[in-house]
Design an enzyme around this catalytic site. Structure first.
Site, short mmCIF file in Angstrom:
data_model
loop_
_atom_site.label_atom_id
_atom_site.label_comp_id
_atom_site.label_asym_id
_atom_site.label_seq_id
_atom_site.Cartn_x
_atom_site.Cartn_y
_atom_site.Cartn_z
N THR A 146 -31.72 35.10 25.00
CA THR A 146 -32.00 33.95 25.85
C THR A 146 -31.43 34.09 27.25
O THR A 146 -32.04 33.66 28.24
CB THR A 146 -31.42 32.67 25.19
N SER A 186 -32.51 39.12 19.51
CA SER A 186 -31.50 39.80 18.69
C SER A 186 -31.75 39.66 17.19
O SER A 186 -31.10 40.33 16.39
CB SER A 186 -30.10 39.32 19.05
N THR A 246 -27.75 35.46 21.06
CA THR A 246 -26.64 34.86 20.32
C THR A 246 -26.81 34.96 18.80
O THR A 246 -25.83 34.95 18.06
CB THR A 246 -26.46 33.38 20.69
N ASP A 247 -28.08 35.06 18.34
CA ASP A 247 -28.30 34.95 16.90
C ASP A 247 -27.53 36.00 16.09
O ASP A 247 -27.02 35.69 15.01
CB ASP A 247 -29.80 35.06 16.59
N THR A 277 -15.06 34.65 1.34
CA THR A 277 -15.32 33.23 1.04
C THR A 277 -16.45 32.66 1.89
O THR A 277 -16.64 33.05 3.05
CB THR A 277 -14.05 32.37 1.21
N CYS A 294 -16.33 29.65 2.78
CA CYS A 294 -15.68 28.58 3.57
C CYS A 294 -15.54 29.01 5.03
O CYS A 294 -15.48 30.19 5.35
CB CYS A 294 -14.29 28.27 3.02
#
Ligand code: ASP
Length: 343
Positions: free
Chosen positions: A14, A57, A88-89, A276, A278
């Site tokens: 972008t 990307s 950014t992806d 994880t 999380c």
């Protein structure tokens, strides 16, 4: 004071978009960066631009990572620092991969991009780019780079790249570093967190380790994952590594079919790494029975690594020909500041 020289490597995404007279988004010409942003001239820097084929990307591949690493390595002696403009992806995957592939890195490699195209008035790309250049050229009183690491700058924070994940498709602060504080925070001044910035341990020439092994898969656990699906994923022909995204502190079902399926691939020599799901904290497999079963069958502890770091590190270690206990040891050892052993 000597003028710094910085190489910007543009890969797409972008950030590289601007509006033409008709209002359509077209590629931004980074060669004219100094005309676009005259303020750059006040930075006492010579800027060169290397343009790779611009891609979204989402299309990035390990081959692209190697190409990018070699562009930086080939230009390493001629520049004080590097800024990589990337979509950014998958920026955290690319930047994590490069952090492992570079051996003896002693200069800044700063990744950045934007959520809003460069050619849109409210773009975040301009600030991200200009500050990334400043970070890449920053030195101490002896002229040594302040951030000789692969790092990622986005919306006022500089992170160790292999600690980051893209966490928002909307917010301008699109990246998080779940378990490590920023290397620098940018306000009126740039405040560096010197104690956590890694400094080169040896003064050796830069090397690129570019044999990545892509026979790696990621399996994210969820309640309802069936025996059939799990076994099918583990029986994919040729896989050599599995990143297992488990619950909490590294917990997984204790059902016999689940444990036996994992044990089977581990006995076949497949490396299984436990990280994880999380967004903070670490794997500690000894805490619960549901984690201890994994430890007993030889699942490797990934501590607090991100998915991006775990999968690229596994590709890199397998690519170097590591296996068995050697691979397990390296996987669970911080090699580029990508993990912290909590126990
Ligand atoms: N899809 C784009 C990319 O990753 C998004 C962005 O650059 O922010 O290339």
């Amino acid at each position: 004071m000597k003028k710094a020289s910085i190489l910007i490597v543009y890969t797409g995404g972008t950030i590289g978009m601007r509006r033409n007279e008709n209002g359509t988004l077209v590629p931004f010409d980074f060669n004219s960066i100094e005309q676009e942003f005259p303020a750059v001239r006040t930075l006492n820097v010579n800027i060169s631009v290397h343009k790779m084929e611009a891609i979204d990307s989402s299309n990035v591949t390990p081959e692209r990572w190697c190409e990018l690493a070699h562009i930086i390595a080939d230009n390493y002696g001629n520049y004080d620092g590097f800024v990589v403009l990337h979509g950014t992806d998958t920026m955290s995957y690319t930047a994590s991969a490069l952090s492992f592939m570079f051996e003896n890195l002693a200069k800044p490699v700063i990744f950045t991009g934007s959520q809003i195209p460069m050619g849109i008035l409210r773009t975040d790309g301009r600030e991200n780019l200009i500050t990334a250049i400043e970070l890449a050229m920053a030195t101490d009183a002896e002229g040594r780079p302040l951030v000789p690491e692969v790092a990622l700058y986005f919306q006022n924070r500089l992170f160790r790249a292999n600690r980051t994940s893209k966490h928002s498709a909307e917010a301008l602060s699109a990246f998080e570093s779940r378990n490590l504080a920023p290397l620098a925070e940018v306000g009126v001044n740039i405040v560096y967190n010197h104690s956590i910035i890694k400094k080169p341990e040896v003064c050796e020439p830069l090397k690129v380790n570019d044999s990545l092994n892509d026979k790696v898969i990621i399996i994210k656990l969820f309640p309802g994952l069936s025996q059939k699906s799990f076994e099918a994923m583990l029986s994919i022909e040729g896989i050599e590594g599995v990143v297992l995204e488990t619950y909490g502190t590294g917990n997984a079902p204790t059902a016999e079919w689940f444990i036996e399926a994992l044990q089977g691939v581990i006995e076949r020599g497949v490396a299984v790494v436990n990280i994880t799901q999380c967004h903070g904290g670490a794997v500690a497999m000894h805490l619960y029975e549901t984690g201890r079963r994994l430890q007993d069958i030889g699942v490797i502890c990934g501590y607090d690594m991100t998915t991006e770091a775990a999968v690229t590190k596994l590709m890199w270690l397998l690519g170097k020909g590591q296996k068995g206990t050697e691979l397990a040891h390296e996987m669970a050892t911080p090699l580029r500041g990508e993990l912290e052993k909590s126990i």
